[in-house]
Design an enzyme around this catalytic site. Structure first.
Site: not given
Ligand code: CP
Ligand code: NVA
Length: 314
Positions: A113, A140, A143, A231, A272, A300
């Site tokens: 990530r 992402h 997700q 989101d 998400c 997930r």
């Molecule tokens: N939805 C998601 O990716 O959550 P986290 O940021 O907690 O991993």
């Molecule tokens: N759009 C959000 C998703 C988190 C899982 C971010 O990137 O922070």
């Protein structure tokens, strides 16, 4: 579609063939079914990751991705390590290419990530083991695989359905557009023009035959929706100084009961998570009968287990 890499990286939904994506979803559903009612720490019947070492690198915070990948590896008999990017030499000037080559000597699979997408693609280019995208500023994909699984468990095939994305055309929205192309659903984006999804992603979905509509009026957008998705209004890569401006622009796109009433009666609501209650969505919707947010979070785990198996060919 032939991959540009010699191995199964899971980098983005449009970079994996539709047939493989469907296979991953089918396997995720089957693996979930096979361990119904089992304690979380108990091994699966099959242990495809026995002897496999998986590195999970986080350059941004995470609850779901971190825990679900870690648990998933263990349930399949593998071993995992969770690494913080800032504690690695990666965060202190070692190149991505060198990091990728070194890590490939120790581990069998890398999930990362990160912020800039080029970190992910450089990792994939130089690693000699598969790499999984655990979120970048731009996409992402894990997700959305969980979200497709969730939709189909509740309502059957997502092909031909109307998905409405309300709010910021962000990284999660981008992966929904990629999925629209691969799974054959239509997507309506409703949000302010300043936060439209990238033209490249809209074009990709349209070229694949999906109907992609940009509609500024949230009520019109939601009419006839099978699935409504929200989101956060401020993503991890957005500056905190932009928060007030973004909130002001996005307030008309809050998902609340009045807006959900315009969707189909059996429409589902997804997010998400993490959510900001009473901002992008009200608690009444999050905790209401149309919400499947915790099923998404659970899936997930199952979707990523299937993704890891696909990456490793196991
Ligand atoms: N939805 C998601 O990716 O959550 P986290 O940021 O907690 O991993
Ligand atoms: N759009 C959000 C998703 C988190 C899982 C971010 O990137 O922070």
């Amino acid at each position: 579609m032939k991959s540009e890499y010699p191995m199964n990286h899971f980098l983005d939904i449009h970079k994996t063939s539709a047939a493989d994506l469907h296979g991953i979803i089918d396997q995720a559903k089957a693996m979930k079914q096979a361990r119904q009612g089992r304690p979380k720490g108990m091994l699966d019947d099959e242990l495809p990751l026995a002897g496999q070492m998986v590195a999970l690198i986080f350059e941004k915070p995470s609850t779901r991705t971190r825990i679900s990948f870690d648990v998933g590896v263990r349930q399949m008999g593998g071993q995992s390590m969770v690494l913080s990017g800032k504690d690695m030499q990666l965060g202190h000037g070692e190149t991505i290419a060198d990091t990728a080559r070194v890590m490939s000597r120790y581990v069998d699979l890398i999930m990362i990530r990160t912020f800039d997408e080029t970190v992910l693609t450089e990792m994939a280019e130089y690693a000699t083991v598969p790499v999984i995208n655990g979120l970048t500023d731009r996409t992402h994909p894990c997700q959305i695989m969980a979200d497709i699984q969730t939709y189909e468990e509740h309502r059957g095939p997502i092909k031909g359905k109307k998905v409405v994305w309300a709010g910021d055309g962000n990284n999660v929205c981008a992966s929904f557009l990629h999925a629209a192309a691969q799974f054959g659903f239509d997507l309506t984006f409703t949000g302010p023009a300043q936060l439209d999804p990238e033209e490249e992603f809209v074009g990709l979905a349209r070229r694949a035959g999906s109907k992609v509509v940009i509609e500024r009026d949230a009520v019109k957008a939601v009419a006839g929706a099978d699935l409504v998705v929200a989101d956060t209004w401020v993503s991890m890569h957005d500056s905190q100084s932009s928060k007030e401006r973004r909130h002001n622009m996005l307030r008309p796109y809050q998902i609340n009961d009045a807006l959900m009433a315009h969707a189909k009666e059996d429409a589902l609501f997804m997010h998400c998570l993490p959510a900001h209650r009473e901002e992008e969505v009200t608690s009444s919707v999050m905790d209401g009968p149309q919400s499947v947010i915790f099923d998404e979070a659970e899936n997930r785990l199952h979707a990523q287990k299937a993704i890891m198996r696909w990456c490793l060919g196991l």
